[in-house]
Design an enzyme around this catalytic site. Structure first.
Site, PDB file in Angstrom:
ATOM      1  N   ASP A   1       0.813  -1.225   0.000  1.00  0.00           N
ATOM      2  CA  ASP A   1       0.000   0.000   0.000  1.00  0.00           C
ATOM      3  C   ASP A   1       0.844   1.273   0.000  1.00  0.00           C
ATOM      4  O   ASP A   1       2.029   1.236   0.327  1.00  0.00           O
ATOM      5  CB  ASP A   1      -0.860   0.030   1.270  1.00  0.00           C
ATOM      6  CG  ASP A   1      -2.173  -0.689   1.078  1.00  0.00           C
ATOM      7  OD1 ASP A   1      -2.600  -0.868  -0.085  1.00  0.00           O
ATOM      8  OD2 ASP A   1      -2.784  -1.087   2.092  1.00  0.00           O
TER       9      ASP A   1
ATOM     10  N   TYR B   1       6.894  -9.449   7.675  1.00  0.00           N
ATOM     11  CA  TYR B   1       6.622  -8.014   7.799  1.00  0.00           C
ATOM     12  C   TYR B   1       7.027  -7.567   9.192  1.00  0.00           C
ATOM     13  O   TYR B   1       6.835  -8.301  10.169  1.00  0.00           O
ATOM     14  CB  TYR B   1       5.125  -7.737   7.618  1.00  0.00           C
ATOM     15  CG  TYR B   1       4.661  -7.694   6.186  1.00  0.00           C
ATOM     16  CD1 TYR B   1       4.738  -6.515   5.447  1.00  0.00           C
ATOM     17  CD2 TYR B   1       4.125  -8.819   5.570  1.00  0.00           C
ATOM     18  CE1 TYR B   1       4.298  -6.462   4.134  1.00  0.00           C
ATOM     19  CE2 TYR B   1       3.684  -8.777   4.252  1.00  0.00           C
ATOM     20  CZ  TYR B   1       3.771  -7.594   3.544  1.00  0.00           C
ATOM     21  OH  TYR B   1       3.332  -7.547   2.243  1.00  0.00           O
TER      22      TYR B   1
END
Lengths: 246, 246
Positions: free
Chosen positions: A52, A110
């Site tokens: 994103d 992540y």
């Protein structure tokens, strides 16, 4: 024609995310431009993780096809001379022509960075979020353990997903603290839309005692996005590691 | 009327340096605006170190006078609500009305960050410079030792200085390595214009074997700017610590 795999690092601050958009600056768009500038070919890279807007990466993956005679392992150096300095190719290599970075088994990690000091140091603000209220880290770790394993993560997925299944296998959720820097690392074979950011928002609820660790188990079982915590802002998120398992 | 001392942290990336300029974004200009927004008073802060465009600070110092009844130690919180997020007041307190941050004895530490890996990670590029050639760190440390103590640092000062004397007392020069991150820390009671950036440029010459450590002694003794190494770029520099000694 050969297929080249790129390991791509970027600072997401200046980008409207990975995926190409005609009117906006995107990582994919910059890669396509740099490859065109280098080879004269019009290409569309295929990315592994379509991160994103504002999300960073130490190592995302992308492939493209080329007739160029540049050796696979030299593309990194050549492309870095054409790319803006907020994108860097860490390495490159030739792969089989049918290799698709979203159709092979992967393991991704992540990391989400939270700064817990009294005020946010200006030089960290683009790479972390700020939470100065006291956090119960042990409670967060207890809650995190419920998320490890294969589960339906529907509660931790933004409604506008296009995923066929919301079952994912989370291999590890680790919470580490180094002075005022708290890091939540989530390792898995794949992630739903906004999944890590929602997991972190829910674990922060536990840290702030808005929810108990046991309630995270209930949130997971509810398969209902409205039960989980908020989607955390993008700048704290970093795609930190990426392995192809085949 | 009271005098307030501010400890100011900033990301220098978006600023044309500390010192007020009518047409450009400066740290001083933003502080003046924030104080005006908070107190309604038109003020001009007096800064301790007038850092250059692109240079960062964890702790620079500034004072201003006000008739506001806000307690000295609350200004930090109040001003942070008015400041852009690349400037933060770390703490504030009332000081005697004749306290001037450039007229008292101080001890400052600057850190210069060099990334020595093969390519510059995009998320570090605003806070370090890149040097991927092999460096002889031990030679750099030997050279650095010649700079410690009270010396005339004219060779390490940009020509356009307004300093009355170019003698300064460097208390320590430390070179540390953490994986691919090399840091040069310079501690002293005061610094000439561009002094740390020229010291680092000269030490890098030694690391690259362009000069021997002993030649740095000669460069120092020459009192001639043209003998020393290049002025390193601003983004690697951070004003890391600042103490008033009185």
């Amino acid at each position: 024609m050969v297929r080249i795999l790129l390991c791509v690092s970027y600072d997401g601050t200046g980008y409207c995310g990975w995926q190409f958009q005609k009117e906006h600056r995107t990582v994919e768009g910059e890669l396509n431009k740099a490859i065109a500038a280098l080879t004269g070919e019009e290409v569309e890279v295929i990315g592994a993780s379509r991160t994103d807007a504002g999300v960073h990466a130490l190592c995302n993956m992308a492939v493209f096809d080329t007739d160029s005679t540049i050796p696979g392992d030299r593309f990194s150096y050549a492309l870095n001379t054409k790319l803006p300095d907020d994108i860097r190719i860490v390495w490159s290599r030739e792969v089989p022509s049918d290799f698709h970075p979203r159709h092979v088994a992967t393991e991704k990690t992540y990391r989400y960075h939270i700064y817990t000091g009294e005020f946010m140091p200006p030089t960290k603000r683009l790479y972390a979020v700020h939470e100065s209220r006291p956090l119960d880290i042990e409670a967060m770790r207890t809650a995190a353990a419920y998320l490890i394993g294969e589960h339906d993560f529907k509660s931790f997925c933004s409604a506008d997903t296009s995923a066929v299944t919301t079952v994912r296998n989370v291999k590890n959720v680790e919470i580490t603290r180094d002075s005022d820097e708290l890091t939540v690392s989530v390792k898995g074979n794949g992630f739903l839309y906004n999944m890590v950011r929602i997991i972190v928002g829910t674990l922060l609820w536990v840290g702030l005692k808005v929810r108990t660790p046991e309630e995270v188990k209930e949130i997971l079982e509810a398969c209902d996005r409205t039960k989980a915590g908020p989607t955390m802002p993008p700048q704290g998120l970093m795609l930190a590691d990426f392995k192809f398992l085949e």
